[in-house]
Design a protein around this motif. Structure first.
Motif, short mmCIF file in Angstrom:
data_model
loop_
_atom_site.label_atom_id
_atom_site.label_comp_id
_atom_site.label_asym_id
_atom_site.label_seq_id
_atom_site.Cartn_x
_atom_site.Cartn_y
_atom_site.Cartn_z
N LYS A 196 0.82 -1.20 0.00
CA LYS A 196 0.00 0.00 0.00
C LYS A 196 0.86 1.26 0.00
CE LYS A 196 -3.72 2.18 2.60
NZ LYS A 196 -4.54 2.11 3.81
N MET A 197 1.86 1.29 0.87
CA MET A 197 2.67 2.50 1.01
C MET A 197 3.98 2.45 0.20
SD MET A 197 1.96 3.33 4.98
CE MET A 197 2.87 4.84 4.93
N LYS A 198 4.22 1.34 -0.48
CA LYS A 198 5.36 1.16 -1.38
C LYS A 198 6.70 1.41 -0.70
CE LYS A 198 2.80 2.17 -5.54
NZ LYS A 198 2.64 3.03 -6.68
N TYR A 199 6.96 0.63 0.34
CA TYR A 199 8.28 0.67 0.95
C TYR A 199 8.73 -0.74 1.30
CZ TYR A 199 6.16 0.25 5.62
OH TYR A 199 5.47 -0.18 6.72
N VAL A 200 10.05 -0.89 1.47
CA VAL A 200 10.66 -2.17 1.78
C VAL A 200 11.53 -1.98 3.01
CG1 VAL A 200 12.24 -3.95 0.94
CG2 VAL A 200 10.73 -2.79 -0.66
N ILE A 201 11.41 -2.88 3.98
CA ILE A 201 12.30 -2.86 5.13
C ILE A 201 13.38 -3.89 4.89
CG2 ILE A 201 12.53 -3.26 7.60
CD1 ILE A 201 9.77 -2.14 7.96
N LEU A 202 14.61 -3.42 4.96
CA LEU A 202 15.77 -4.21 4.60
C LEU A 202 16.71 -4.23 5.79
CD1 LEU A 202 16.73 -5.31 1.76
CD2 LEU A 202 17.95 -3.17 1.52
N TYR A 203 17.32 -5.38 6.09
CA TYR A 203 18.31 -5.46 7.16
C TYR A 203 19.69 -5.72 6.55
CZ TYR A 203 15.01 -5.13 10.93
OH TYR A 203 14.08 -4.67 11.80
N LEU A 204 20.68 -4.94 7.01
CA LEU A 204 22.04 -5.02 6.51
C LEU A 204 23.00 -5.22 7.66
CD1 LEU A 204 21.93 -1.62 4.65
CD2 LEU A 204 21.30 -3.76 3.65
N ASN A 205 24.21 -5.68 7.36
CA ASN A 205 25.25 -5.73 8.38
C ASN A 205 25.67 -4.31 8.72
OD1 ASN A 205 25.25 -8.50 8.42
ND2 ASN A 205 26.96 -8.69 7.00
N GLN A 206 25.92 -4.07 10.01
CA GLN A 206 26.25 -2.73 10.49
C GLN A 206 27.53 -2.20 9.83
OE1 GLN A 206 24.30 -1.22 13.00
NE2 GLN A 206 25.43 0.65 12.63
N GLU A 207 28.51 -3.06 9.60
CA GLU A 207 29.78 -2.60 9.06
C GLU A 207 29.67 -2.14 7.61
OE1 GLU A 207 31.38 -7.09 8.10
OE2 GLU A 207 31.73 -6.17 10.06
N ASP A 208 28.73 -2.68 6.85
CA ASP A 208 28.54 -2.30 5.45
C ASP A 208 27.48 -1.23 5.27
OD1 ASP A 208 30.26 -4.43 5.00
OD2 ASP A 208 28.62 -5.84 4.62
N PHE A 209 26.90 -0.76 6.33
CA PHE A 209 25.71 0.08 6.25
C PHE A 209 25.91 1.39 5.48
CE2 PHE A 209 22.73 3.21 7.92
CZ PHE A 209 21.54 2.59 7.57
N PRO A 210 26.91 2.22 5.80
CA PRO A 210 27.00 3.52 5.11
C PRO A 210 27.17 3.40 3.59
CG PRO A 210 28.46 3.47 7.01
CD PRO A 210 27.92 2.09 6.83
#
Length: 108
Positions: free
Chosen positions: A43-57
């Protein structure tokens, strides 16, 4: 090889959530290569994604440059206090309340 000769230690990876707003959900499958998809809102067209903290930026910058991405936000979940032992909201439990809750849990 025996089990005793191969010792693998389990390390907990620090993870960070990322909310990616997209124009169309068809391209949301392309986000799999950047991290683990946890939730997709149709409905709101978003995705929640989880990444490793070290690769985040670096990964956040890469995702933000994709053509089908509208906006990228860092999840605030890591910043939330999740220890609710002795407090309820902004109020601290009194000794009387602790006894009352302790007695309720003992009865179960």
């Amino acid at each position: 090889m025996t089990e005793s000769s191969v010792k693998m230690e389990f390390e907990i990876q620090e993870r960070q959530g990322l909310v990616v707003y997209v124009y169309h959900l068809r391209q949301s499958k392309q986000l799999r290569k950047y991290g683990d998809i946890h939730y997709v809102s149709r409905k709101m067209k978003y995705v929640i994604l989880y990444l490793n903290q070290e690769d985040f930026p670096e990964t956040m910058e890469k995702i933000n440059k994709l053509r089908f991405v509208r906006k990228v936000e860092k999840s605030k979940r890591n910043e939330l206090v999740t220890n609710f032992d002795q407090t309820l909201g902004i109020y601290k439990l009194t000794d009387e309340d602790r006894e009352k809750y302790k007695n309720k849990s003992d009865k179960k």
